[in-house]
Design a protein around this motif. Structure first.
Motif: not given
Lengths: 195, 270
Positions: A58, A62, A66, A68, A70-71, A74, A78-79, A82, A85-86
């Motif tokens: 990721f 991703l 782009f 990003l 600094y994200l 977060v 999230l990744v 999820s 869980q999967f």
């Protein structure tokens, strides 16, 4: 950086629990018995390896293109959450035996700081994909080593004649601190091994 | 800025739908009765039923491996509720509670040597047969107290375990925890107990304990219902025959037969 160095570093020199002080809550919470500690350790190895791989993908496909980066925090949370869980659902459906052994620990560690920590350290160290995965695996093994040693200590502490005020968690915290001090002994390991 | 919002939304949506699909595709159907029984159980995970925790028992009960009254800790109340869920009948049984059959606390049964090892009955009994003079009686280290998941046993000042009848669920964990087999399960309505576990002959018992059964057989002669029998120098009460009359209590020369009638525990030397 060679793989051997990464493995030695993550297990001994920069042990996640005892040197970086990440993942303390499962370390203290699930270390009463050797059997459950082993299960927890296996789950952490599994999730850390998986998280290292997926967050690397990721980050580099991703977030970096782009601009990003600094994200990270977060998106990684999230990744990882999820994904675990999967995987839990898949395991529950396909392998009830594995689910019995591993499944109950998976939800506890999905958003654990040690898991997120290994993902963020991979990025900060600028590891390549394979290096990231190896680092995740070694970090998990380091956690397992620490929690198994600690569970062994705690099982003996149960039978020891502890002063009433120190019974239970207090003496466990003291022992954890002493273990951490012991692991400081590995600090200069690299000077002997690689020079 | 816009990119950040879009990408985060996209990632979130992608994983959300992945999980939604997965929860459908990998759904595991669980018998709703398992959940219902789990709710009805005490939830102490004591393990008296032989299964790892209440969840394990619930699954076994649904699949018919254990009877509906398999949860001893829950008692008849829980048995009835589980039977209702499963649609079966249960036979009512009298509630059983733990009985400590030894009266030799620190004051009555002296020590042979000073023990400073692990404070656990299992460990203590392994060391030369334990620190107490009597090799059959209570060791007083409270392994049964620690085994009890319901806080129904405590050690009195004389270092003898006491059972709180109201809290005891009859799970039998303490019976298994005691290396001396001093604790037995007995019907809650039977109130006369021979609180000695020694198989030694009378003179030997006299040396190691002031309240031991010395095998004089006076109680056997006294009992009008022939509820007391003798085996291995030790009197035993047959709880199915005893009617709590208490004649033997008055007769016993070493006062090792006690009655808990009237809700009053005969707390000797406590």
């Amino acid at each position: 950086m060679s793989f051997v160095a990464i493995v030695v570093s993550s297990i001994l020199v920069n042990n996640f629990v005892l040197m970086r002080f990440l993942g303390i809550c499962p370390f203290l919470g699930v270390s009463r018995q050797l059997a459950t500690a082993t299960g927890m350790g296996a789950a952490v190895v599994f999730v850390m390896t998986l998280a290292s791989a997926i967050t690397w993908v990721f980050h580099h496909t991703l977030l970096v293109p782009f601009g990003l980066a600094y994200l990270q925090t977060v998106v990684f949370i999230l990744v990882i959450a999820s994904l675990v869980q999967f995987v839990e659902m898949v395991i529950q459906k396909t392998s009830p035996a594995l689910y019995q052994a591993l499944g109950i620990y998976l939800p506890i560690i999905t958003t654990n700081c040690a898991i997120l920590g290994v993902a963020l350290i991979n990025v900060r160290q600028d590891y390549a994909f394979l290096e990231s995965v190896v680092n995740g695996l070694a970090a998990g093994m380091g956690f397992t080593l620490a929690i198994i040693l600690f569970a062994g200590v705690r099982e003996r502490l149960e039978l020891a004649d502890t002063p009433a005020a120190l019974k239970g968690v207090p003496i466990a915290l003291v022992s954890a601190g002493l273990m951490s001090v012991a692991f400081f002994g590995f600090q200069n390991l690299f000077r002997f091994l690689f020079s | 800025m816009l990119e950040a919002v879009l990408i985060l939304t996209a990632v979130g949506a992608a994983f959300g739908s992945l999980l939604a699909v997965a929860s459908q595709k990998f759904a595991v159907t669980v018998d709703p009765r398992v959940e219902a029984i789990k709710e009805a159980l005490p939830g102490a995970n004591c393990g008296a039923c032989g299964y790892p925790g209440c969840a394990g028992f619930a699954e076994a009960a649904v699949s018919g491996v254990v009877p509906a009254d398999g949860c001893t800790a829950g008692g008849s109340d829980v048995s009835r509720r589980i039977a209702a869920i499963l649609g079966v009948e249960v036979v009512e049984r009298e509630r059983e509670v733990a009985r400590v059959l030894c009266g030799g606390g620190d004051r009555q049964a002296p020590f042979r040597f000073e023990y400073s090892g692990i404070q656990d009955c299992q460990a203590a009994t392994l060391l030369a047969g334990g620190p107490k003079g009597c090799t059959y009686g209570c060791l007083g280290m409270g392994s049964c107290v620690r085994a009890c998941a319901f806080d129904a046993i405590y050690m009195d000042r004389n270092r003898l375990p006491r059972v709180v009848e109201d809290r005891c669920t009859g799970c039998g964990k303490c019976v298994k925890a005691c290396p001396r087999r001093v604790i037995v399960m007995g019907p809650v309505s039977r109130q006369v107990h021979i609180v000695c576990n020694s198989r030694d002959r009378g003179p030997v018992v006299r040396k190691v304990c002031t309240v031991g059964c010395i095998a004089c057989r006076l109680c056997v002669k006294e009992c009008p219902r022939e509820a007391i029998t003798f085996e291995d120098n030790l009197a035993r009460i047959d709880y199915t025959r005893c009617d709590n009359c208490g004649l033997c209590v008055a007769k016993c020369p070493t006062k090792c037969i006690v009655s808990t009638a009237g809700g009053m525990e005969v707390a000797r030397g406590a």
